[in-house]
Scaffold this active site. Structure first.
Site, PDB file in Angstrom:
ATOM      1  N   ASN A  68      -0.689   4.676  -1.712  1.00  0.00           N
ATOM      2  CA  ASN A  68      -1.215   4.525  -0.360  1.00  0.00           C
ATOM      3  C   ASN A  68      -2.693   4.875  -0.290  1.00  0.00           C
ATOM      4  OD1 ASN A  68      -1.578   6.027   2.605  1.00  0.00           O
ATOM      5  ND2 ASN A  68      -0.521   4.065   2.628  1.00  0.00           N
TER       6      ASN A  68
ATOM      7  N   ASP B 166      -1.883  -9.894   8.929  1.00  0.00           N
ATOM      8  CA  ASP B 166      -1.211  -8.601   8.991  1.00  0.00           C
ATOM      9  C   ASP B 166       0.288  -8.795   8.788  1.00  0.00           C
ATOM     10  OD1 ASP B 166      -3.563  -7.293   9.361  1.00  0.00           O
ATOM     11  OD2 ASP B 166      -3.120  -6.571  11.392  1.00  0.00           O
TER      12      ASP B 166
ATOM     13  N   ASP C 112       0.827  -1.213   0.000  1.00  0.00           N
ATOM     14  CA  ASP C 112       0.000   0.000   0.000  1.00  0.00           C
ATOM     15  C   ASP C 112       0.866   1.271   0.000  1.00  0.00           C
ATOM     16  OD1 ASP C 112      -2.618   1.073  -0.066  1.00  0.00           O
ATOM     17  OD2 ASP C 112      -2.555   1.487   2.092  1.00  0.00           O
TER      18      ASP C 112
ATOM     19  N   ASP D 277       2.755  -7.462  10.070  1.00  0.00           N
ATOM     20  CA  ASP D 277       3.570  -7.398  11.291  1.00  0.00           C
ATOM     21  C   ASP D 277       3.580  -8.731  12.037  1.00  0.00           C
ATOM     22  OD1 ASP D 277       3.495  -4.667  10.673  1.00  0.00           O
ATOM     23  OD2 ASP D 277       1.782  -4.341  12.001  1.00  0.00           O
TER      24      ASP D 277
ATOM     25  N   ASP E  43     -12.473  -3.620  10.753  1.00  0.00           N
ATOM     26  CA  ASP E  43     -12.367  -5.070  10.869  1.00  0.00           C
ATOM     27  C   ASP E  43     -13.429  -5.633  11.801  1.00  0.00           C
ATOM     28  OD1 ASP E  43     -11.160  -3.762  12.971  1.00  0.00           O
ATOM     29  OD2 ASP E  43      -9.476  -5.157  13.159  1.00  0.00           O
TER      30      ASP E  43
END
Length: 415
Positions: A77, A101, A49, A103, A187
């Site tokens: 983005n 995700d 993104d 991360d 979410d």
């Protein structure tokens, strides 16, 4: 673009939306490659993104060497996680999708176990146990593995993040996508709708499927957004529940979630440290939501200390709320009071039976398991049979002085 996709339908599409994800992305992708689910039974759709830290380049490098079918999309983005997830969902071919995700990372058996559970139980949403790494994570819903839980009685409503296995047929059939207008809470909205419109929810609690990572640089997505955006998210969630669930105890149970994990978080003792203008603005933002969605049925499913704060908000009484918050901040323990018949218990927080405050006894009544200091309320050691004395108001002081004056005059007249 990664390897060429096969004609066989994969079991799972792992969708990864990534923004400024280095170096966390390295372990994230390694955890997908390390899955016990064979590489031929899954695919990856990764959406960069608009990163500037090498995230996009690393995704393309990984795609070129992995045995897993992988597609990489690089875009400008979008400002949040919803856009990349929706792009990934539009390209997914798997029977299931999992939103990973960039991360975070999987336990090695995560996808194999979750796919097996979904196929065995016939459910549309499968939750794998989550633990936090350098951050907290929800715990209450991992008490036991269950092939099918009752959403209207289960703690699963307290984990609404997107990191779950969803049956793609459900998402396509109902046209479910992440709301790109919301800057936070998107979410939770997506997951709650899948819970309520799908064919059931499964829980895997005996294996850690997902590691939720707290970034050292503080750039985790959940930290984004002002309190105004959080009120927007609350409104969307409350409206969704009212749209999908008929009035009654089941709706009341679901509505506890946005009031306690949402509204209540805006009215903690920390509010007292905020500028008065901000305090009043929060009350203004809360007012229409309280009018539309706060009911006795919802209130009775909440503990007294939490319910009382919300009752003050519902009445627009910042002054009463401040007294309650001061009481909580001082860690005081309220008196426990019994009704005259002994059939009801009340926790006498500030303004209990203070006529001028206008709060109801019902706002103080113990209706769900609660605590009185360190003791359970259900078996109190000492119960007051009447309300504790309230601090005197000016009107009460005047009345008392008048009574004393009349008594003094009566004594003079007989002397």
């Amino acid at each position: 673009m990664g390897t060429t996709a096969t004609t066989n339908t994969p079991d799972v599409t792992v969708i990864i939306g990534a923004y400024e994800a280095m170096p966390y992305l390295v372990r994230c992708l390694e955890s997908v490659e390390a899955q016990t689910l064979p590489a031929g039974r899954m695919e990856i759709v990764a959406v960069d993104d608009g990163s500037t830290d090498g995230t996009g380049e690393y995704l393309e490098e990984f795609a070129a060497r992995t045995a897993i079918d992988m597609r990489v999309v690089r875009q400008e983005n979008s400002g949040g996680p919803s856009g990349p997830r929706n792009v990934g969902l539009g390209l997914a071919r798997g029977r299931y999708v999992f939103f990973l995700d960039a991360d975070d990372y999987f336990g090695e058996e995560a996808l194999e176990r979750m796919v097996a559970m979904g196929d065995r139980a016939g459910t549309d949403v499968i939750l794998g146990k989550v633990i936090g790494v350098n951050r907290g994570a929800p715990k209450s819903m991992w008490s036991r593995t269950e092939e099918r839980v009752d959403v209207h009685r289960s703690k699963v409503i307290y984990t609404l993040s997107a990191q779950k296995l969803f049956r793609r047929d459900l998402l396509e059939r109902i046209g479910l996508r992440f709301d790109e207008r919301l800057e936070t809470g998107e979410d939770a909205l997506f997951t709650m709708e899948a819970y309520l419109r799908g064919a059931g929810v499964s829980v895997i609690a005996d294996y850690t499927c997902y590691h939720l990572v707290g970034r050292d640089d503080g750039k985790h997505a959940t930290k984004r957004g002002s309190y105004v955006l959080r009120f927007d998210a609350m409104e969307a969630m409350m409206a969704l529940i009212h749209r999908l669930e008929p009035a009654g105890p089941k709706r009341d149970f679901l509505m506890v979630r946005p009031f306690t994990v949402g509204m209540l978080q805006q009215f903690t003792p920390g509010l007292l440290k905020q500028p008065e203008e901000e305090q009043r603005h929060k009350m203004e933002l809360a007012a229409p939501l309280m009018r539309s969605y706060w009911t006795n049925g919802v209130a009775r499913k909440i503990k007294v200390a939490e319910r009382l704060r919300l009752a003050c908000v519902a009445r627009g009484r910042l002054d009463l709320l401040a007294d309650v918050l001061e009481f909580l901040r001082a860690k005081k323990v309220p008196d426990l009071v019994s009704s005259d018949k002994g059939d009801k218990l009340f926790l006498a927080y500030p303004h209990f039976r203070d006529e001028e405050a206008g709060l109801r006894d019902a706002d103080y009544q113990v209706t769900v398991p609660d605590w009185h200091g360190t003791d359970r309320v259900t078996r109190p050691k000492r119960i007051l049979r009447s309300a504790p004395e309230q601090p005197s108001t000016p009107r009460r002081i005047v009345r008392r002085l008048r009574r004393e004056l009349r008594g003094w005059r009566a004594r003079l007249s007989t002397s």
